[in-house]
Scaffold this active site. Structure first.
Site, PDB file in Angstrom:
ATOM      1  N   ARG A   1     -13.155 -20.288 -27.914  1.00  0.00           N
ATOM      2  CA  ARG A   1     -11.914 -20.657 -28.766  1.00  0.00           C
ATOM      3  C   ARG A   1     -11.246 -21.375 -29.013  1.00  0.00           C
ATOM      4  O   ARG A   1     -11.321 -22.716 -28.726  1.00  0.00           O
ATOM      5  CB  ARG A   1     -11.162 -19.720 -27.830  1.00  0.00           C
ATOM      6  CG  ARG A   1     -10.107 -18.959 -27.567  1.00  0.00           C
ATOM      7  CD  ARG A   1      -8.588 -19.195 -26.842  1.00  0.00           C
ATOM      8  NE  ARG A   1      -7.446 -18.489 -27.005  1.00  0.00           N
ATOM      9  CZ  ARG A   1      -6.256 -19.849 -26.657  1.00  0.00           C
ATOM     10  NH1 ARG A   1      -6.811 -20.719 -26.516  1.00  0.00           N
ATOM     11  NH2 ARG A   1      -4.875 -19.140 -26.933  1.00  0.00           N
TER      12      ARG A   1
ATOM     13  N   LYS B   1      -7.574 -29.498 -26.435  1.00  0.00           N
ATOM     14  CA  LYS B   1      -7.157 -29.290 -24.882  1.00  0.00           C
ATOM     15  C   LYS B   1      -6.306 -30.778 -24.077  1.00  0.00           C
ATOM     16  O   LYS B   1      -7.081 -32.015 -24.652  1.00  0.00           O
ATOM     17  CB  LYS B   1      -7.821 -28.873 -23.911  1.00  0.00           C
ATOM     18  CG  LYS B   1      -7.676 -26.863 -24.055  1.00  0.00           C
ATOM     19  CD  LYS B   1      -7.848 -26.411 -23.072  1.00  0.00           C
ATOM     20  CE  LYS B   1      -7.341 -24.811 -23.018  1.00  0.00           C
ATOM     21  NZ  LYS B   1      -8.042 -23.318 -22.049  1.00  0.00           N
TER      22      LYS B   1
END
Lengths: 243, 297
Positions: free
Chosen positions: B266, B232
């Protein structure tokens, strides 16, 4: 009728690396051949129906230990403990583990042998074990050289393989005099921590006596991780005499 | 009924009839059925490629598959019908191929959640923080699990614009516990409820670093915590690293999260994440090493 002279009826010889304890080695089955050989040797020892089993293993000093003592791995893996029982020197603890695993519940004597004990002292100690009971079983926990290769814990010493082979030969031939003659200084140089215990074995089997002993059977002799591991069985020996 | 706001005893997570105890660290593998997700866009747009990735991530140790049909970033509208077309037949195909695999549907829409559950999904990953309240009812109806996330109140597919919080962790706690409480009241299985602080969602990099640092406050609630940090922007901004160079940063954050008690991770990079988590579990004493002989010969 026959009478029994107090004697060692059978001896099993096993090494004492920490990795013999499955709790220490993770998921994988480490050296299954070595572990199986140790189990087989102990099974043979117990099949000789000893009145008492003496476990002899290297310690910092010669001493007998509490027979209720158990293997204590906490110094090798802090999360593991002896479960409240008194912790033993590693070699004795591993011997006890082998006996327990084999289901042996009879009397046991746990004999630590000072790793620097002179040969004569070891032979004398061994001889004294013969008087413990009519039928004494001996589990001798001792290791060959830790200098069997460049990846060995003590790196390579070219004398190591020959030294270990001489012990293997002595066990195979029942040549207790050869064990009695092992050089403590050389053994120390080679990090062969089994020397003193093997000399206790020689004393117990009657090294130097008039009668030789039958050939032993070597079940394992290799150094897969650079340390010489020897597994052997001497006996069962017949000491019955007509009276 | 027990509310969600007080701390609870950490319990097992039950998904697809499988029970995952608190010490177990789970990898949730990302499979995007999109042409335009941020990391390797279009990689699994083709159904064959997507199934191939499923085979791969299962082999690499994925515990959960997270299937998404709409990228998080703003872009061309993806209708509910189109989202269903993208993910639902795929979920059915995965279910047929892997009867025991836990499948998650990454969606905020109840229509999609319903179709996904009908096709075999076990968990609804509501990353946009309860935008569509009816999704909770779908989870309850199907006995599916539900991820309760903090997106800072942003509508789906929007980026944070000068977002600020007096205390971001307090806001996260308030939001995810509120959603968990709502889920409980709606009849969602307590053993299927997961909370997720949702790194980057409604947050700048400082916020995401803060919630990572203080993740222990989230795990202390007793609810299983999902951590979704893979590659991210907060990792990229912190390290000055492009998307392709964010794996090591991701794994560092993963290890910190695992250490602080998060239970589901995740991930794009399944094998590496599995290794990082196994290492943390072994350090923690929850996992026996594979083979140990060093110094023991």
């Amino acid at each position: 009728m026959t009478g029994a002279v107090p004697a060692v009826v059978c001896a099993a010889v096993c090494p004492s690396p920490p990795l013999l304890a499955p709790e220490l080695t993770g998921h994988g089955d480490v050296l299954p051949g070595l572990r199986a050989a140790c189990a087989a040797a102990v099974a043979r020892l117990l099949a000789a129906d000893p009145d008492v089993v003496v476990v002899a293993g290297a310690g910092s000093a010669t001493a007998t230990w509490d027979p209720d003592g158990r293997l204590d791995l906490s110094a090798y893996a802090p999360a593991l403990s002896a479960g409240g029982k008194p912790g033993l020197p590693l070699a004795l603890g591993l011997g006890v583990m082998l006996l327990d695993t084999a289901g042996y519940a009879g009397p046991r004597v746990l004999q630590a042998v000072g790793d620097q004990a002179p040969a004569a002292e070891c032979l004398g100690l061994g001889a004294s074990l013969r008087g413990l009971a009519p039928r004494v079983g001996l589990l001798a926990m001792g290791d060959g050289s830790a200098r069997r290769g460049v990846a060995a814990p003590g790196h390579l010493d070219v004398r190591a393989a020959r030294f270990d082979a001489s012990v293997e030969c002595a066990l195979r031939d029942g040549d207790m005099a050869a064990l009695a003659a092992l050089d403590p200084d050389l053994a120390r140089d080679l990090l062969a921590t089994g020397r003193a215990v093997w000399q206790v074995l020689a004393g117990a089997m009657g090294a130097g006596g008039a009668a030789g002993i039958p050939a032993g059977q070597v079940l394992y002799a290799d150094a897969p991780l650079g340390v010489g591991y020897l597994v052997a069985v001497l006996g069962p020996l017949s000491h019955e005499v007509d009276s | 009924m027990t509310g969600a706001t007080g701390p609870r005893e950490p319990g097992p997570l039950v998904l697809h009839g499988r029970t995952f105890p608190p010490g177990r660290l789970l990898v949730m593998a990302i499979v995007n059925r999109t042409p335009d997700s941020f990391y390797r866009p279009g990689l699994t747009w083709d159904e064959g490629a997507a199934l191939e990735r499923v085979h791969q991530v299962v082999a690499e140790g994925a515990d959960i598959l997270d299937v998404g049909g709409v990228p998080a970033k703003p872009g061309e509208e993806v209708t509910a019908e189109e989202e269903i077309r993208r993910v639902v037949p795929f979920i059915a195909a995965v279910r047929a191929a892997y009867p025991d695999l836990v499948i998650s549907a990454d969606t905020w829409r109840h229509e999609v959640g319903r179709a996904a559950c009908e096709a075999g999904a076990d968990l609804l990953n509501d990353t946009w923080g309860g935008w569509d309240p009816e999704l909770t009812e779908v989870a309850a109806e199907f006995g599916a699990g539900l991820v309760c996330s903090h997106a800072g109140g942003l509508p789906p597919r929007t980026r944070p614009f000068r977002v600020s919080y007096p205390d971001v962790m307090a806001d996260v706690l308030d939001r995810v516990l509120g959603l968990a409480d709502r889920a409980l009241r709606a009849g969602v299985r307590p053993t299927g409820i997961v909370i997720d602080p949702a790194h980057d969602f409604g947050k700048n990099t400082w916020h995401s670093l803060e919630i990572t640092r203080r993740l222990g406050e989230l795990t202390a609630t007793g609810w299983p915590v999902l951590m979704s940090a893979s590659r991210k922007d907060f990792v990229g901004e912190t390290l000055g690293a492009g998307i392709e160079d964010r794996l090591s940063g991701t794994l560092a954050v993963t290890a910190v999260g695992a250490w602080l008690g998060a239970r589901i991770f995740r991930a794009h990079d399944v094998a590496q994440t599995r290794h990082a988590l196994d290492m943390v579990a072994a350090v923690r004493g929850d996992l026996v090493p594979a083979r140990t002989v060093r110094g023991l010969a």
